[in-house]
Design a protein around this motif. Structure first.
Motif, mmCIF file in Angstrom:
data_model
loop_
_atom_site.group_PDB
_atom_site.id
_atom_site.type_symbol
_atom_site.label_atom_id
_atom_site.label_comp_id
_atom_site.label_asym_id
_atom_site.label_seq_id
_atom_site.Cartn_x
_atom_site.Cartn_y
_atom_site.Cartn_z
ATOM 1 N N PRO A 173 -1.912 0.484 4.483
ATOM 2 C CA PRO A 173 -1.204 -0.233 3.425
ATOM 3 C C PRO A 173 -1.328 0.500 2.089
ATOM 4 O O PRO A 173 -2.317 1.213 1.843
ATOM 5 C CB PRO A 173 -1.930 -1.587 3.373
ATOM 6 C CG PRO A 173 -2.602 -1.728 4.692
ATOM 7 C CD PRO A 173 -2.971 -0.334 5.114
ATOM 8 N N GLU B 265 6.356 -0.744 3.847
ATOM 9 C CA GLU B 265 6.289 -0.969 2.407
ATOM 10 C C GLU B 265 6.362 0.389 1.721
ATOM 11 O O GLU B 265 5.859 1.381 2.235
ATOM 12 C CB GLU B 265 5.010 -1.728 2.018
ATOM 13 C CG GLU B 265 3.721 -1.135 2.542
ATOM 14 C CD GLU B 265 2.508 -1.976 2.172
ATOM 15 O OE1 GLU B 265 2.645 -3.196 1.977
ATOM 16 O OE2 GLU B 265 1.408 -1.393 2.074
ATOM 17 N N ARG C 285 9.069 -4.218 0.267
ATOM 18 C CA ARG C 285 8.553 -4.522 1.600
ATOM 19 C C ARG C 285 9.672 -5.034 2.494
ATOM 20 O O ARG C 285 10.449 -5.890 2.100
ATOM 21 C CB ARG C 285 7.432 -5.565 1.519
ATOM 22 C CG ARG C 285 6.171 -5.041 0.858
ATOM 23 C CD ARG C 285 5.052 -6.080 0.870
ATOM 24 N NE ARG C 285 3.799 -5.507 0.386
ATOM 25 C CZ ARG C 285 3.429 -5.474 -0.885
ATOM 26 N NH1 ARG C 285 4.225 -5.994 -1.813
ATOM 27 N NH2 ARG C 285 2.293 -4.934 -1.240
ATOM 28 N N GLN D 110 8.747 -8.955 7.799
ATOM 29 C CA GLN D 110 7.710 -8.811 8.823
ATOM 30 C C GLN D 110 8.114 -9.538 10.105
ATOM 31 O O GLN D 110 8.501 -10.711 10.063
ATOM 32 C CB GLN D 110 6.387 -9.369 8.304
ATOM 33 C CG GLN D 110 5.252 -9.293 9.307
ATOM 34 C CD GLN D 110 3.903 -9.344 8.641
ATOM 35 O OE1 GLN D 110 3.459 -8.367 8.063
ATOM 36 N NE2 GLN D 110 3.249 -10.500 8.717
ATOM 37 N N LYS E 216 -1.550 -5.633 9.300
ATOM 38 C CA LYS E 216 -0.956 -5.119 8.075
ATOM 39 C C LYS E 216 0.435 -5.725 7.934
ATOM 40 O O LYS E 216 0.933 -6.365 8.859
ATOM 41 C CB LYS E 216 -0.873 -3.581 8.132
ATOM 42 C CG LYS E 216 -2.215 -2.901 8.319
ATOM 43 C CD LYS E 216 -2.087 -1.403 8.454
ATOM 44 C CE LYS E 216 -1.771 -0.972 9.857
ATOM 45 N NZ LYS E 216 -1.860 0.491 10.040
ATOM 46 N N HIS E 217 1.051 -5.508 6.783
ATOM 47 C CA HIS E 217 2.404 -6.025 6.604
ATOM 48 C C HIS E 217 3.364 -5.247 7.506
ATOM 49 O O HIS E 217 3.654 -4.072 7.263
ATOM 50 C CB HIS E 217 2.862 -5.889 5.152
ATOM 51 C CG HIS E 217 4.278 -6.345 4.959
ATOM 52 N ND1 HIS E 217 4.620 -7.668 4.788
ATOM 53 C CD2 HIS E 217 5.452 -5.650 4.947
ATOM 54 C CE1 HIS E 217 5.928 -7.775 4.671
ATOM 55 N NE2 HIS E 217 6.452 -6.560 4.761
ATOM 56 N N GLY E 218 3.813 -5.916 8.572
ATOM 57 C CA GLY E 218 4.785 -5.277 9.446
ATOM 58 C C GLY E 218 4.199 -4.481 10.581
ATOM 59 O O GLY E 218 4.932 -3.806 11.306
#
Length: 254
Positions: free
Chosen positions: A65, A87, A97, A100, A125-127
């Protein structure tokens, strides 16, 4: 460096370069745990000098990230793509971003494996969702098979196999798409890309930059579509430091 390395060095040393750098295994040596990597003051000074020398055309493109990259590279705040492009922060400082996907089933499978097998651990994590096996490398095939089965009916999710990590991410994103998006913006637009990475997760970046007449540089051993190669992260840091210390010639600036 291997055959073709002069092309990478020439591009890095000139004024036309847009430099994209993976982090783990590329800028820093891989550690037993991601939190244990070492970022030296010398590396920070090199990156700061290169960013200035390239007119801001330096970005980190990582599976980590962006917040982690910022912590490790502080006080530098560089353009960066995190979580394989889910992101991205451009030179304007704005973080964008992508939506997700639903990781419910993948999360349950990964956490069940980690509960049954000491040495495995799950990172969200994001995604993306990652199952790490650096402390239990013999379990890598099991992790890959289980995560692959968990997304077998999910065309919106893709499996990425890395160095002692199996990661699930959204389909259609990757380091290649992140580099593409950087190159559509100032100050990267109109410049020739050089992407440097070490892992299978970097292959999409190599493919993209070489398709548009850029250069891919692979760090370390192993098969790769990158046309240039350098032996280790330590050797790369030395090359980057030398380039950062070399004044840009008047010819290069034209």
């Amino acid at each position: 460096m291997s055959a073709g390395h002069h092309d990478a060095l020439d591009l890095l040393g000139g004024a036309d370069c847009a430099l994209f750098l993976d982090f783990d295994g590329t800028l820093v040596d891989i550690a037993a745990l991601p939190s244990q990597v070492v970022v030296t003051p010398e590396l920070l000074a090199t990156l700061a000098a290169l960013q200035l020398r390239l007119g801001g055309r330096l970005a980190v493109v990582s599976g980590r990230p962006i917040a982690e990259l910022d912590t490790l590279l502080a006080p530098l705040v560089l353009p960066a793509a995190g979580v394989h492009g889910m992101e991205r922060r451009g030179a304007d400082g704005v973080v964008r971003r992508l939506p997700q996907p639903d990781f419910s089933r993948v999360r349950a499978e990964a956490q069940a494996l980690a509960t049954r097998h000491p040495g495995l651990w799950v990172e969200e994590k994001h995604g993306a969702l990652a199952l790490h096996c650096r402390q239990a490398p013999a379990l890598y095939p099991l992790c890959s098979a289980a995560m692959g089965a968990a997304i077998a009916d999910r065309p919106d999710l893709a499996l990425m196999a890395g160095k002692m990590i199996v990661e699930v991410k959204a389909t259609g994103t990757g380091k290649g798409t992140a580099i593409r998006d950087f190159l559509s913006e100032a100050p990267f637009r109109g410049h020739r890309p050089l992407f440097i990475g070490d892992d299978t997760t970097d292959e999409a970046g190599f493919e993209y930059v070489q398709r548009i007449d850029g250069i891919g540089l692979k760090v370390g051993p192993g098969p790769s579509m990158a046309r240039c190669r350098i032996a280790s992260a330590a050797e790369l840091r030395a090359v980057l430091a030398r380039s950062a210390a070399t004044p840009t010639s008047d010819k290069d600036m034209t």
